[in-house]
Motif scaffolding. Structure first.
Motif, short mmCIF file in Angstrom:
data_model
loop_
_atom_site.label_atom_id
_atom_site.label_comp_id
_atom_site.label_asym_id
_atom_site.label_seq_id
_atom_site.Cartn_x
_atom_site.Cartn_y
_atom_site.Cartn_z
N ALA A 42 0.82 -1.22 0.00
CA ALA A 42 0.00 0.00 0.00
C ALA A 42 0.85 1.27 0.00
N GLU A 43 1.85 1.34 0.85
CA GLU A 43 2.67 2.55 0.93
C GLU A 43 3.47 2.79 -0.35
N ARG A 46 1.09 4.06 -2.94
CA ARG A 46 0.73 5.47 -2.71
C ARG A 46 1.85 6.41 -3.14
N GLU A 47 3.09 5.97 -2.92
CA GLU A 47 4.24 6.82 -3.23
C GLU A 47 4.66 6.73 -4.70
N GLU A 76 -4.81 2.13 -9.93
CA GLU A 76 -3.99 2.41 -8.75
C GLU A 76 -3.72 1.16 -7.93
#
Length: 172
Positions: A42-43, A46-47, A76
Motif C-alpha cells: 500500500a505505501e 501510494r508513493e 492504482e
C-alpha cells in the motif's frame, strides 16, 4: 525433535503447499492474492513506486511450488493477470522468498548466488529488484510479518541442523 521437525518443514514445505495451490481455482485465489499484495504494498503504491509496472507484466515464478503469478499495475492497484507472457520473470524458491520477505535475506545476495533469477526486460527487472531492496518488512501487516518471522525462524533452525551443515541445503 524440534530440529528434525524444522528440517522436515524446510525440505517438504514447498511440495505440501504446492498441491493445494494447484487444486484451488485461480478465480478463487486471485481476489485473495490481489488483496494481500495491495495491502502489503500500500505505501509503495501510494508513493508511486510501482508506476513503472503500468502497461508492463511481471511474473513471479516459484519453481519448487510450480506456481506463477503474473501481475500488472492497473489504475492504482496491482492486478493478477491470467498466466501469459511476461515482460520480466523473477524466479525464486519458496524458502528464499520467505527469507527475503522476512528481511533475513537481501535480493542482491540471492541474485549473485543465482537463487533469485531475473529474465526478460533488463531495465524492468532492475526496477523490480530495486523495489525489493527498498521494501521494508515493517510495512507488512502485523499478521503477515509474524507469520514470515515464524517461517524464517523455522528455516534458520533447519539450516543449523547437523545434517544440513554436512552439505545438504534445505529446500531453498
Amino acid at each position: 525433535m524440534l530440529q528434525h521437525l524444522c528440517t522436515r518443514i524446510s525440505r517438504r514445505g514447498p511440495a505440501l503447499l504446492g498441491k493445494p495451490l494447484h487444486y484451488l481455482p485461480r478465480r478463487l485465489q486471485s481476489p485473495v492474492v490481489e488483496a494481500v499484495l495491495n495491502r502489503v504494498l500500500a505505501e509503495p503504491i501510494r508513493e508511486g513506486e510501482l508506476d513503472f509496472l503500468h502497461q508492463r507484466r511481471l511474473q513471479l515464478w516459484v519453481p519448487d511450488l510450480d506456481y506463477r503469478l503474473t501481475l500488472s499495475f492497473v489504475g492504482e492497484r496491482l492486478s493478477l493477470l491470467p498466466d501469459s507472457e511476461a515482460d520480466v520473470v523473477i524466479r525464486c524458491g519458496l524458502n528464499d522468498l520467505i527469507r527475503l520477505s522476512a528481511g533475513q535475506r537481501d535480493p542482491d545476495t540471492l541474485f549473485f548466488q543465482r537463487r533469485l533469477l531475473i529474465t526478460g526486460d533488463t531495465e524492468l527487472g532492475l526496477e523490480c529488484k530495486n523495489l525489493l531492496d527498498r521494501l521494508e518488512p515493517g510495512l507488512q501487516p502485523a499478521w503477515l510479518r509474524r507469520l514470515l518471522q515464524l517461517l524464517a525462524a523455522i528455516l534458520q533452525r533447519a539450516e543449523s541442523s547437523p545434517s544440513t551443515k554436512s552439505g545438504a541445503r534445505p529446500g531453498g
